[in-house]
Design a protein around this motif. Structure first.
Motif, PDB file in Angstrom:
ATOM      1  N   TYR A   5     123.166  41.253   9.036  1.00 22.44           N
ATOM      2  CA  TYR A   5     124.454  41.904   9.278  1.00 22.44           C
ATOM      3  C   TYR A   5     124.260  43.407   9.268  1.00 22.44           C
ATOM      4  CZ  TYR A   5     127.087  37.605   8.928  1.00 22.44           C
ATOM      5  OH  TYR A   5     127.591  36.354   9.159  1.00 22.44           O
ATOM      6  N   THR A   6     124.805  44.064  10.273  1.00 23.26           N
ATOM      7  CA  THR A   6     124.565  45.497  10.390  1.00 23.26           C
ATOM      8  C   THR A   6     125.822  46.323  10.223  1.00 23.26           C
ATOM      9  OG1 THR A   6     124.861  45.308  12.774  1.00 23.26           O
ATOM     10  CG2 THR A   6     122.603  45.207  11.925  1.00 23.26           C
ATOM     11  N   GLY A   7     126.961  45.747  10.513  1.00 28.07           N
ATOM     12  CA  GLY A   7     128.171  46.559  10.493  1.00 28.07           C
ATOM     13  C   GLY A   7     129.231  45.955   9.618  1.00 28.07           C
ATOM     14  N   ILE A   8     130.381  45.741  10.184  1.00 30.73           N
ATOM     15  CA  ILE A   8     131.445  45.194   9.370  1.00 30.73           C
ATOM     16  C   ILE A   8     131.182  43.704   9.125  1.00 30.73           C
ATOM     17  CG2 ILE A   8     133.113  46.861  10.262  1.00 30.73           C
ATOM     18  CD1 ILE A   8     133.934  43.425  11.056  1.00 30.73           C
ATOM     19  N   THR A  50     129.382  41.682  12.182  1.00 32.51           N
ATOM     20  CA  THR A  50     128.558  42.202  13.268  1.00 32.51           C
ATOM     21  C   THR A  50     127.098  42.177  12.825  1.00 32.51           C
ATOM     22  OG1 THR A  50     130.318  43.606  14.101  1.00 32.51           O
ATOM     23  CG2 THR A  50     128.075  44.270  14.642  1.00 32.51           C
ATOM     24  N   TYR A  51     126.236  41.688  13.713  1.00 35.39           N
ATOM     25  CA  TYR A  51     124.858  41.469  13.303  1.00 35.39           C
ATOM     26  C   TYR A  51     123.907  41.729  14.467  1.00 35.39           C
ATOM     27  CZ  TYR A  51     125.725  37.186  15.821  1.00 35.39           C
ATOM     28  OH  TYR A  51     126.045  36.293  16.792  1.00 35.39           O
ATOM     29  N   SER A  52     122.625  41.794  14.136  1.00 37.70           N
ATOM     30  CA  SER A  52     121.630  41.979  15.177  1.00 37.70           C
ATOM     31  C   SER A  52     120.651  40.822  15.164  1.00 37.70           C
ATOM     32  CB  SER A  52     120.894  43.300  14.976  1.00 37.70           C
ATOM     33  OG  SER A  52     120.220  43.264  13.741  1.00 37.70           O
ATOM     34  N   LEU A  53     121.199  39.625  15.112  1.00 40.00           N
ATOM     35  CA  LEU A  53     120.367  38.434  15.031  1.00 40.00           C
ATOM     36  C   LEU A  53     119.469  38.294  16.252  1.00 40.00           C
ATOM     37  CD1 LEU A  53     119.639  35.871  13.556  1.00 40.00           C
ATOM     38  CD2 LEU A  53     121.573  34.740  14.626  1.00 40.00           C
ATOM     39  N   ILE A  54     119.992  38.682  17.399  1.00 42.04           N
ATOM     40  CA  ILE A  54     119.228  38.478  18.624  1.00 42.04           C
ATOM     41  C   ILE A  54     117.926  39.267  18.589  1.00 42.04           C
ATOM     42  CG2 ILE A  54     119.289  39.003  21.107  1.00 42.04           C
ATOM     43  CD1 ILE A  54     122.393  38.060  20.706  1.00 42.04           C
ATOM     44  N   LYS A  55     117.989  40.425  17.958  1.00 39.85           N
ATOM     45  CA  LYS A  55     116.767  41.191  17.805  1.00 39.85           C
ATOM     46  C   LYS A  55     115.791  40.468  16.872  1.00 39.85           C
ATOM     47  CE  LYS A  55     115.256  45.869  16.849  1.00 39.85           C
ATOM     48  NZ  LYS A  55     115.502  46.877  15.814  1.00 39.85           N
ATOM     49  N   VAL A  56     116.343  39.845  15.844  1.00 39.96           N
ATOM     50  CA  VAL A  56     115.499  39.062  14.930  1.00 39.96           C
ATOM     51  C   VAL A  56     114.734  37.991  15.702  1.00 39.96           C
ATOM     52  CG1 VAL A  56     115.531  37.457  12.975  1.00 39.96           C
ATOM     53  CG2 VAL A  56     117.017  39.464  12.957  1.00 39.96           C
ATOM     54  N   GLU A  74     116.397  41.791  23.261  1.00 44.93           N
ATOM     55  CA  GLU A  74     116.705  43.215  23.273  1.00 44.93           C
ATOM     56  C   GLU A  74     117.856  43.472  22.314  1.00 44.93           C
ATOM     57  OE1 GLU A  74     117.628  44.056  27.356  1.00 44.93           O
ATOM     58  OE2 GLU A  74     115.749  43.117  27.999  1.00 44.93           O
ATOM     59  N   GLU A  75     117.803  44.615  21.676  1.00 49.47           N
ATOM     60  CA  GLU A  75     118.865  45.005  20.742  1.00 49.47           C
ATOM     61  C   GLU A  75     120.224  44.914  21.424  1.00 49.47           C
ATOM     62  OE1 GLU A  75     118.557  47.359  17.404  1.00 49.47           O
ATOM     63  OE2 GLU A  75     120.196  45.928  17.404  1.00 49.47           O
TER      64      GLU A  75
END
Length: 432
Positions: free
Chosen positions: A276-279, A299-305, A309-310
């Motif tokens: 999780y990166t944001g709210i 909000t998260y950046s799982l796809i980057k994990v 692409e970010e």
RNA sequence: GCCGGGGUAGGGUAGGCGGUCAUCCUACGGGACUGUGGAUCCUGUGACUCGGGUUCAAAUCUCGGCCCCGGCCCCA
């Protein structure tokens, strides 16, 4: 020999399924109203999809198995990771952003069953992939809010946090990752005394007196948007949390534009996970007790994990079974009527073929009906119709048939009319 | 994984200091009743969660498993 259903699973009978389908259909309406489209992913995936997301430890709580070709597989314990995989496989290079999708399906976790917690359970959720925060976040929260509204749940608590604020503080004070996680776990428990004990008790987790004081004050700030200035005051000395705070502030303003005002800002919502990166936000229904959380997201950046692409993604999922509990707890269940509109009762053997003809006539015109399939006595058929709580019965008898008529009986009033077979469809449709 | 409470026909229950045929309600099937349901009466089917132990005898006492309910841990 007797067979039992596996521990933690349930059978759903007619009325319960009707209720569940009704709620699911309301949620579909809301989600589609916001431009989301439904997808479905497999019930099982490669095991590593889930261990990559959540770590090897979750194997304890997975239904995992090796198939006949020695593939390591697992029943899905949630649907966010499958959706991220689907995005990478199918959508990353082909769809214009943002992508709005939703899903409804069952998940499996090997856990101790209790109230609101089963080994097979249903999630109804969405992902918004590739939208700019905070407007994406605000719209997602607005949709969540509308969903609760639409299914008749009032008094739910929507708690919103921005993880970047506390993470920024950690960064400022150079707190290592392991300690951060420990502190977040305590914060997530929502136990203020435990937190104080952990931070300013005998063996503080963090050796910065200053940060400990700030954290305790921050976590204590729970309320509407008026607390924003208190938060700002607390963190004004530090550079690192400022961007996140600004995002939270913008989210609050945007929520206002989306017409959402009944939320709580609560810096104690942690949701544990690193991606999780944001709210982040969670919805609680206090009446449900220990399993009061009916929704979680952020909000998260799982796809980057997963090696994509970010890209910014925001999503949430309702625990569907808990929503059903909440509805049962908080609202008056309306009585379900009969599942059919009419019952067709032939009076004797000879007229039975005619009864089947009439049944098909009605069905082809969209009128749901049942007709005797058991060659029961007429009297039993009336009894059966009564048990079905059906409102109308068409009595098919030789006397009426001579004139091409049948008798239409209203089971509530007991009144009956003789009508021609040709007029049955119209008569029934008028009375709808 | 841990703590507590439970398990008697399809659903709901009584019995529980061991000892006639295991109670009642409801649901379901048939009948009283051959063109009219909800009522009544008669009648039928149907249960002690499973396994070991104690005993002449266990639904009842005892141990263990399974499952259910609530809570803890966890909760992607």
């Amino acid at each position: 020999m007797e067979f039992n259903k596996p521990r933690g699973t349930r059978d759903f009978l007619f009325d319960e399924m009707r209720h569940r389908n009704e709620v699911a259909s309301s949620l579909r309406n809301v989600f589609e109203n916001y431009g989301y489209q439904e997808i479905k992913t497999p019930l099982f995936e490669e095991l590593k999809l889930f261990t990559t997301k959540s770590g090897e430890e979750i194997i304890d709580q997975l239904y995992n198995f090796t198939d006949k070709s020695n593939r390591e597989l697992a029943l899905r314990p949630e649907i966010t990771a499958p959706v991220a995989r689907l995005y990478l496989n199918e959508l990353q290079k082909s769809s214009s952003k943002p992508i709005k999708l939703y899903y409804y399906g069952s998940c499996f976790r090997y856990e101790r069953p209790q109230k609101g917690r089963f080994r097979q359970f249903w999630q109804f959720g969405c992902e918004l992939i590739g939208a700019k925060s905070p407007e994406g976040e605000a719209e997602v929260i607005a949709m969540c809010n509308d969903s609760l509204d639409k299914i008749g749940i009032t008094g739910a608590d929507i708690n919103i946090n921005h993880l970047g604020i506390i993470r920024g503080l950690f960064k400022h004070f150079n707190i290592d990752a392991a300690t951060q996680r420990e502190v977040m776990v305590v914060i997530d428990k929502g136990d203020k005394e435990l937190l104080e004990e952990s931070l300013i008790g005998e063996n503080p987790l963090i050796d910065s007196e200053e940060l400990n004081q700030v954290l305790i004050k921050l976590i204590d700030l729970v309320g509407d948007k008026s607390i924003l200035k208190d938060i700002e005051e607390l963190i004004k000395e530090y550079e690192e949390p400022k961007d996140s705070f600004e995002e939270l502030k913008q989210l609050v303003e945007t929520l206002n534009s989306f017409g959402v005002n009944n939320y709580t800002i609560n810096l104690g919502v942690a949701r544990g996970l690193d991606y999780y990166t944001g709210i982040v936000f969670e919805v609680y229904i206090p009446e449900l007790g220990a399993q009061k959380q009916v929704c979680g997201g952020g909000t998260y950046s799982l796809i980057k994990v997963f090696g994509g692409e970010e890209i910014e993604s925001t999503g949430f999922a309702f625990g569907f079974d808990r929503l059903m509990n909440a509805i049962e707890e908080l609202t008056d269940q309306k009585e379900l009527g009969s599942h059919i509109d009419v019952y067709i009762a032939p009076i004797n053997e000879e007229v039975r073929p005619k009864a089947f003809e009439i049944a098909q006539l009605l069905r082809r015109n969209g009128i749901a009906c049942d007709v005797d399939l058991n060659r029961k006595k007429f009297k039993k058929l009336m009894n059966h119709a009564n048990n079905l709580k059906v409102e109308k019965v068409i009595i098919v008898g030789p006397k009426d048939l001579e004139e091409n008529n049948v008798t239409l009986k209203d089971m509530n009033s007991g009144e009956q009319d003789i009508i021609s077979i040709d007029s049955i469809v119209n008569t029934l449709k008028e009375e709808e």
